[in-house]
Motif scaffolding. Structure first.
Motif, PDB file in Angstrom:
ATOM      1  N   ASN A  59      85.363  39.848  51.712  1.00 46.87           N
ATOM      2  CA  ASN A  59      84.815  40.750  52.729  1.00 46.87           C
ATOM      3  C   ASN A  59      85.166  42.217  52.487  1.00 46.87           C
ATOM      4  N   LEU A  60      85.130  42.638  51.218  1.00 48.58           N
ATOM      5  CA  LEU A  60      85.282  44.066  50.942  1.00 48.58           C
ATOM      6  C   LEU A  60      84.058  44.790  51.485  1.00 48.58           C
ATOM      7  N   LYS A  61      84.301  45.916  52.111  1.00 46.08           N
ATOM      8  CA  LYS A  61      83.197  46.752  52.562  1.00 46.08           C
ATOM      9  C   LYS A  61      82.740  47.600  51.374  1.00 46.08           C
ATOM     10  N   GLU A  62      81.495  48.024  51.422  1.00 48.55           N
ATOM     11  CA  GLU A  62      80.988  48.866  50.336  1.00 48.55           C
ATOM     12  C   GLU A  62      81.769  50.174  50.237  1.00 48.55           C
ATOM     13  N   LYS A  63      82.135  50.723  51.385  1.00 48.40           N
ATOM     14  CA  LYS A  63      82.858  52.003  51.428  1.00 48.40           C
ATOM     15  C   LYS A  63      84.070  51.894  52.366  1.00 48.40           C
ATOM     16  N   ASN A  64      85.058  52.740  52.118  1.00 49.49           N
ATOM     17  CA  ASN A  64      86.198  52.943  53.020  1.00 49.49           C
ATOM     18  C   ASN A  64      87.014  51.685  53.337  1.00 49.49           C
ATOM     19  N   ASN A  65      87.379  50.922  52.316  1.00 49.82           N
ATOM     20  CA  ASN A  65      88.314  49.816  52.492  1.00 49.82           C
ATOM     21  C   ASN A  65      89.727  50.380  52.564  1.00 49.82           C
ATOM     22  N   THR A  66      90.562  49.763  53.385  1.00 53.11           N
ATOM     23  CA  THR A  66      91.959  50.150  53.460  1.00 53.11           C
ATOM     24  C   THR A  66      92.822  48.955  53.072  1.00 53.11           C
ATOM     25  N   LEU A  67      93.620  49.143  52.038  1.00 51.53           N
ATOM     26  CA  LEU A  67      94.548  48.123  51.576  1.00 51.53           C
ATOM     27  C   LEU A  67      95.953  48.584  51.943  1.00 51.53           C
ATOM     28  N   ARG A  68      96.669  47.739  52.688  1.00 48.77           N
ATOM     29  CA  ARG A  68      98.049  48.059  53.081  1.00 48.77           C
ATOM     30  C   ARG A  68      98.960  46.968  52.546  1.00 48.77           C
ATOM     31  N   ILE A  69     100.012  47.372  51.868  1.00 52.13           N
ATOM     32  CA  ILE A  69     100.969  46.430  51.292  1.00 52.13           C
ATOM     33  C   ILE A  69     102.362  46.838  51.760  1.00 52.13           C
ATOM     34  N   GLU A  70     103.081  45.900  52.338  1.00 47.52           N
ATOM     35  CA  GLU A  70     104.469  46.126  52.733  1.00 47.52           C
ATOM     36  C   GLU A  70     105.360  45.306  51.806  1.00 47.52           C
ATOM     37  N   VAL A  71     106.282  45.972  51.133  1.00 46.06           N
ATOM     38  CA  VAL A  71     107.173  45.302  50.187  1.00 46.06           C
ATOM     39  C   VAL A  71     108.606  45.389  50.708  1.00 46.06           C
ATOM     40  N   THR A  72     109.248  44.237  50.771  1.00 43.94           N
ATOM     41  CA  THR A  72     110.634  44.153  51.226  1.00 43.94           C
ATOM     42  C   THR A  72     111.521  43.777  50.047  1.00 43.94           C
ATOM     43  N   ASN A  73     112.581  44.555  49.848  1.00 43.35           N
ATOM     44  CA  ASN A  73     113.489  44.279  48.738  1.00 43.35           C
ATOM     45  C   ASN A  73     114.678  43.445  49.204  1.00 43.35           C
ATOM     46  N   LEU A  74     115.576  43.153  48.278  1.00 39.32           N
ATOM     47  CA  LEU A  74     116.796  42.418  48.592  1.00 39.32           C
ATOM     48  C   LEU A  74     117.870  43.390  49.072  1.00 39.32           C
ATOM     49  N   PRO A  75     118.897  42.902  49.746  1.00 39.59           N
ATOM     50  CA  PRO A  75     119.951  43.797  50.231  1.00 39.59           C
ATOM     51  C   PRO A  75     120.972  44.194  49.165  1.00 39.59           C
ATOM     52  N   ALA A  76     120.753  43.829  47.911  1.00 44.09           N
ATOM     53  CA  ALA A  76     121.743  44.072  46.851  1.00 44.09           C
ATOM     54  C   ALA A  76     122.119  45.543  46.725  1.00 44.09           C
ATOM     55  N   ASN A  77     121.159  46.450  46.782  1.00 42.25           N
ATOM     56  CA  ASN A  77     121.465  47.879  46.622  1.00 42.25           C
ATOM     57  C   ASN A  77     122.314  48.406  47.785  1.00 42.25           C
ATOM     58  N   ARG A  78     122.048  47.901  48.969  1.00 42.87           N
ATOM     59  CA  ARG A  78     122.835  48.332  50.132  1.00 42.87           C
ATOM     60  C   ARG A  78     124.267  47.809  50.035  1.00 42.87           C
ATOM     61  N   ILE A  79     124.412  46.556  49.607  1.00 43.88           N
ATOM     62  CA  ILE A  79     125.750  45.978  49.443  1.00 43.88           C
ATOM     63  C   ILE A  79     126.522  46.761  48.384  1.00 43.88           C
ATOM     64  N   ARG A  80     125.854  47.076  47.279  1.00 41.20           N
ATOM     65  CA  ARG A  80     126.472  47.857  46.201  1.00 41.20           C
ATOM     66  C   ARG A  80     126.952  49.215  46.733  1.00 41.20           C
ATOM     67  N   ALA A  81     126.101  49.885  47.526  1.00 45.33           N
ATOM     68  CA  ALA A  81     126.443  51.200  48.075  1.00 45.33           C
ATOM     69  C   ALA A  81     127.632  51.104  49.026  1.00 45.33           C
ATOM     70  N   LYS A  82     127.632  50.096  49.883  1.00 47.17           N
ATOM     71  CA  LYS A  82     128.750  49.937  50.817  1.00 47.17           C
ATOM     72  C   LYS A  82     130.054  49.702  50.060  1.00 47.17           C
ATOM     73  N   GLU A  83     130.008  48.876  49.032  1.00 46.59           N
ATOM     74  CA  GLU A  83     131.221  48.624  48.239  1.00 46.59           C
ATOM     75  C   GLU A  83     131.686  49.905  47.542  1.00 46.59           C
ATOM     76  N   ASN A  84     130.740  50.689  47.013  1.00 47.59           N
ATOM     77  CA  ASN A  84     131.096  51.945  46.333  1.00 47.59           C
ATOM     78  C   ASN A  84     131.733  52.956  47.291  1.00 47.59           C
ATOM     79  N   ARG A  85     131.314  52.928  48.566  1.00 50.40           N
ATOM     80  CA  ARG A  85     131.885  53.831  49.564  1.00 50.40           C
ATOM     81  C   ARG A  85     133.171  53.275  50.184  1.00 50.40           C
ATOM     82  N   GLY A  86     133.515  52.033  49.835  1.00 51.60           N
ATOM     83  CA  GLY A  86     134.707  51.415  50.400  1.00 51.60           C
ATOM     84  C   GLY A  86     134.522  50.906  51.817  1.00 51.60           C
TER      85      GLY A  86
END
Length: 129
Positions: A59-86
């Motif tokens: 059901n693509l429209k001929e004109k003005n289609n909107t594609l929205r993608i939400e990407v969720t990452n893992l918490p690894a970077n946040r855990i790494r940052a918290k450990e680095n800050r103590g």
């Protein structure tokens, strides 16, 4: 600070339907870190949480289609940052947190984990009308 991000990022694109006589399309999200939810023209299409990250679009429209993608990452970077800050982030009771080799857990040695859409997204024709 971007390398410490843990959460969901949104991508949005407006596009016209490619000039063809096709009514089914494969949306190839490429490499996704780590899971994605997709909407086309405000309608939820589906989720992708494992490779290959492909979804079917119709059901693509001929004109003005909107594609929205939400990407969720893992918490690894946040855990790494918290450990680095103590910062204390382990809120477990009655447990000793260890790594895979049963040594003291230490996320400060982790590399930054890629997040989001890593490759260009592709729209591939599947079925003619």
């Amino acid at each position: 600070d971007a390398e410490n991000f843990s959460g969901t990022a949104s991508y949005e694109l407006e596009f016209d339907s490619p000039k063809s006589n096709v009514n089914l399309w494969k949306l190839d999200l490429g490499e996704v870190r780590e899971s994605a939810k997709v909407w086309l023209n405000g309608e939820y299409v589906g989720s992708s949480w494992s490779i290959p990250h492909h979804l079917i679009l119709k059901n693509l429209k001929e004109k003005n289609n909107t594609l929205r993608i939400e990407v969720t990452n893992l918490p690894a970077n946040r855990i790494r940052a918290k450990e680095n800050r103590g910062e204390e982030w382990k809120i477990f009771y009655e447990i000793n947190m260890v790594n895979k080799d049963y040594k003291e857990f230490d996320a400060t040695k982790w590399e930054v984990t890629p997040s989001g859409l890593v490759n260009p997204v592709k729209l591939i024709p599947l079925k003619k009308k």
